[in-house]
Design a protein around this motif. Structure first.
Motif, PDB file in Angstrom:
ATOM      1  N   UNK A 199       0.949  -0.914  -0.053  1.00 20.83           N
ATOM      2  CA  UNK A 199      -0.123   0.164   0.143  1.00 20.83           C
ATOM      3  C   UNK A 199       0.617   1.595  -0.040  1.00 20.83           C
ATOM      4  N   UNK A 200       1.846   1.455   0.516  1.00 20.49           N
ATOM      5  CA  UNK A 200       3.346   2.310   0.770  1.00 20.49           C
ATOM      6  C   UNK A 200       3.995   2.763  -1.174  1.00 20.49           C
ATOM      7  N   UNK A 201       3.607   1.582  -1.833  1.00 25.56           N
ATOM      8  CA  UNK A 201       4.292   1.601  -3.051  1.00 25.56           C
ATOM      9  C   UNK A 201       3.637   2.161  -4.400  1.00 25.56           C
ATOM     10  N   UNK A 202       4.181   2.557  -5.448  1.00 24.13           N
ATOM     11  CA  UNK A 202       3.465   2.826  -6.984  1.00 24.13           C
ATOM     12  C   UNK A 202       3.943   2.232  -7.427  1.00 24.13           C
ATOM     13  N   UNK A 203       3.701   1.166  -9.214  1.00 21.93           N
ATOM     14  CA  UNK A 203       4.291  -0.236  -9.652  1.00 21.93           C
ATOM     15  C   UNK A 203       3.970   1.010 -11.560  1.00 21.93           C
ATOM     16  N   UNK A 204       5.018   1.071 -11.725  1.00 23.83           N
ATOM     17  CA  UNK A 204       5.140   1.988 -13.278  1.00 23.83           C
ATOM     18  C   UNK A 204       5.789   0.562 -13.989  1.00 23.83           C
TER      19      UNK A 204
END
Length: 86
Positions: free
Chosen positions: A63-68
């Motif tokens: 939940x603390x991450x962004x996936x690119x």
């Protein structure tokens, strides 16, 4: 990751095409690591499934991450670039 077009299986399953970064405002903690994962592409569903390794006490929460997604190509050779929160 879901795609609207048929994807090139090799590029859709290349781990380096999926980059995890911390969301803005999430503090960097010394010794913490980003989760590791594998990728499998389902041609019929047009979906790449990322399977994460078991988290440890020093792994950032998803939940603390962004996936690119970057560098994944469709079957016509067009490159897809997209970022989304997990």
């Amino acid at each position: 990751a879901f795609f609207s077009d048929d994807m090139n299986k090799a590029s859709a399953e290349t781990v380096a095409n999926y980059i995890l970064t911390l969301k803005a405002g999430v503090p960097v903690v010394a010794g913490n690591t980003l989760p590791t994962f594998t990728v499998v592409y389902n041609v019929l569903a047009r979906q790449s499934t990322l399977t994460y390794a078991a988290p440890t006490a020093t792994t950032y929460a998803l939940s603390d991450l962004i996936l690119t997604v970057s560098g994944v190509k469709d079957t016509q050779g067009n490159v897809v670039d997209k970022a989304s929160s997990l």
